[in-house]
Motif scaffolding. Structure first.
Motif, PDB file in Angstrom:
ATOM      1  N   THR A   1       5.061   3.359   2.998  1.00 17.50           N
ATOM      2  CA  THR A   1       6.372   3.200   2.375  1.00 17.50           C
ATOM      3  C   THR A   1       7.427   2.710   3.366  1.00 17.50           C
ATOM      4  O   THR A   1       8.254   1.865   3.011  1.00 17.50           O
TER       5      THR A   1
ATOM      6  N   ASN B   1       6.725  -0.990   4.051  1.00 17.38           N
ATOM      7  CA  ASN B   1       7.045  -1.747   2.839  1.00 17.38           C
ATOM      8  C   ASN B   1       8.551  -1.912   2.684  1.00 17.38           C
ATOM      9  O   ASN B   1       9.040  -3.002   2.368  1.00 17.38           O
ATOM     10  N   SER B   2       9.293  -0.828   2.893  1.00 22.37           N
ATOM     11  CA  SER B   2      10.754  -0.867   2.764  1.00 22.37           C
ATOM     12  C   SER B   2      11.379  -1.832   3.767  1.00 22.37           C
ATOM     13  O   SER B   2      12.265  -2.609   3.402  1.00 22.37           O
TER      14      SER B   2
ATOM     15  N   PHE C   1       0.852  -1.186   0.000  1.00 19.39           N
ATOM     16  CA  PHE C   1       0.000   0.000   0.000  1.00 19.39           C
ATOM     17  C   PHE C   1       0.891   1.242   0.000  1.00 19.39           C
ATOM     18  O   PHE C   1       1.783   1.366   0.840  1.00 19.39           O
ATOM     19  N   SER C   2       0.688   2.168  -0.918  1.00 18.99           N
ATOM     20  CA  SER C   2       1.594   3.304  -1.105  1.00 18.99           C
ATOM     21  C   SER C   2       1.725   4.195   0.119  1.00 18.99           C
ATOM     22  O   SER C   2       2.724   4.886   0.263  1.00 18.99           O
ATOM     23  N   THR C   3       0.749   4.185   0.990  1.00 15.12           N
ATOM     24  CA  THR C   3       0.831   5.046   2.163  1.00 15.12           C
ATOM     25  C   THR C   3       1.721   4.455   3.260  1.00 15.12           C
ATOM     26  O   THR C   3       1.969   5.103   4.259  1.00 15.12           O
TER      27      THR C   3
ATOM     28  N   TYR D   1      -4.622   2.203  -8.806  1.00 14.15           N
ATOM     29  CA  TYR D   1      -5.035   3.402  -8.095  1.00 14.15           C
ATOM     30  C   TYR D   1      -6.518   3.277  -7.781  1.00 14.15           C
ATOM     31  O   TYR D   1      -7.334   3.155  -8.691  1.00 14.15           O
TER      32      TYR D   1
ATOM     33  N   GLU E   1       0.521  -1.562  -4.898  1.00 13.30           N
ATOM     34  CA  GLU E   1       1.458  -2.206  -5.813  1.00 13.30           C
ATOM     35  C   GLU E   1       1.455  -3.701  -5.515  1.00 13.30           C
ATOM     36  O   GLU E   1       1.687  -4.117  -4.386  1.00 13.30           O
TER      37      GLU E   1
ATOM     38  N   GLU F   1       0.317  -1.774 -10.578  1.00 17.41           N
ATOM     39  CA  GLU F   1      -0.145  -0.776  -9.611  1.00 17.41           C
ATOM     40  C   GLU F   1      -1.605  -0.499  -9.916  1.00 17.41           C
ATOM     41  O   GLU F   1      -1.992  -0.423 -11.076  1.00 17.41           O
TER      42      GLU F   1
ATOM     43  N   TYR G   1      -4.114   7.193  -3.820  1.00 18.59           N
ATOM     44  CA  TYR G   1      -3.087   6.310  -3.283  1.00 18.59           C
ATOM     45  C   TYR G   1      -3.126   5.083  -4.175  1.00 18.59           C
ATOM     46  O   TYR G   1      -4.020   4.937  -5.004  1.00 18.59           O
ATOM     47  N   TYR G   2      -2.160   4.217  -4.038  1.00 16.64           N
ATOM     48  CA  TYR G   2      -2.184   3.042  -4.897  1.00 16.64           C
ATOM     49  C   TYR G   2      -1.740   1.798  -4.142  1.00 16.64           C
ATOM     50  O   TYR G   2      -1.153   1.864  -3.071  1.00 16.64           O
TER      51      TYR G   2
END
Length: 181
Positions: free
Chosen positions: A45, A48-49, A41-43, A69, A161, A67, A158-159
């Motif tokens: 980061t 995710n990292s 989820f892009s929010t 959106y 991935e 991806e 937001y997206y």
């Protein structure tokens, strides 16, 4: 290798469980052909990292796949239906029914009218004009669409991935390459 993938097992779990399972199988030197599907989820980061770094440190690779959106499904007769895109304040001006999880962090738990993983039920609530919902942009592919609704993009989207994680040798397998193709 192709025969090994023919007997593949599929599990539904969250990203953390997928990573833990892959790392545990690697440590035990089991399931050398393991392939995980992550939804990032892009929010998130930072989260995710951290997740990917744990996997990279053990020789795993991540292959992004798509991806998506998210968009907003609204009743066709609502004032939101005629807009070209919706702001957060537009979205929050209606009761919001969502599938839960990360979406609650985007809009705030207090803004959520109802949470359910049942997409059909969410669409029916929107059809009746009782709420609006968020849908992935690719929902058109898998859903026939809900009559009496319109899907409108967000102004500040937001997206999600979606990608695969596996050992590098698995990623290089002709079977996996065909899967990606």
């Amino acid at each position: 290798i192709e025969e090994a993938f023919a007997s593949a097992r599929f599990f539904q779990c969250d990203n953390e469980e997928i990573a833990d399972s892959l790392l545990a199988a690697d440590e035990a030197q089991q399931d050398a052909l393991a392939l995980g599907l992550l939804c990032l989820f892009s929010t998130d980061t930072e989260r995710n990292s951290e997740l990917l770094e744990r996997l990279y440190a053990r020789g795993f690779a991540f292959q992004p796949y798509l991806e998506s959106y998210d968009e907003v499904m609204v009743p066709a007769d609502s004032d939101l239906a005629s807009k070209t895109s919706l702001s957060k304040s537009d979205i929050l001006s209606y009761p919001l029914i969502v599938s839960g999880g990360d979406i609650q962090r985007v809009f705030g738990k207090a803004s959520i009218y109802m949470v359910t993983a049942d997409s059909l039920f969410r669409y029916q609530v929107v059809q009746k004009g009782q709420a609006i919902t968020v849908v992935p942009a690719f929902h058109h592919i898998v859903d026939s669409g809900a009559q009496g609704t319109v899907v409108v993009p967000m102004k500040e989207p937001y997206y999600l991935e979606v990608g695969f994680v596996a050992k590098r040798e698995v990623m290089e397998s002709p079977v996996v390459k065909r899967l990606f193709a």
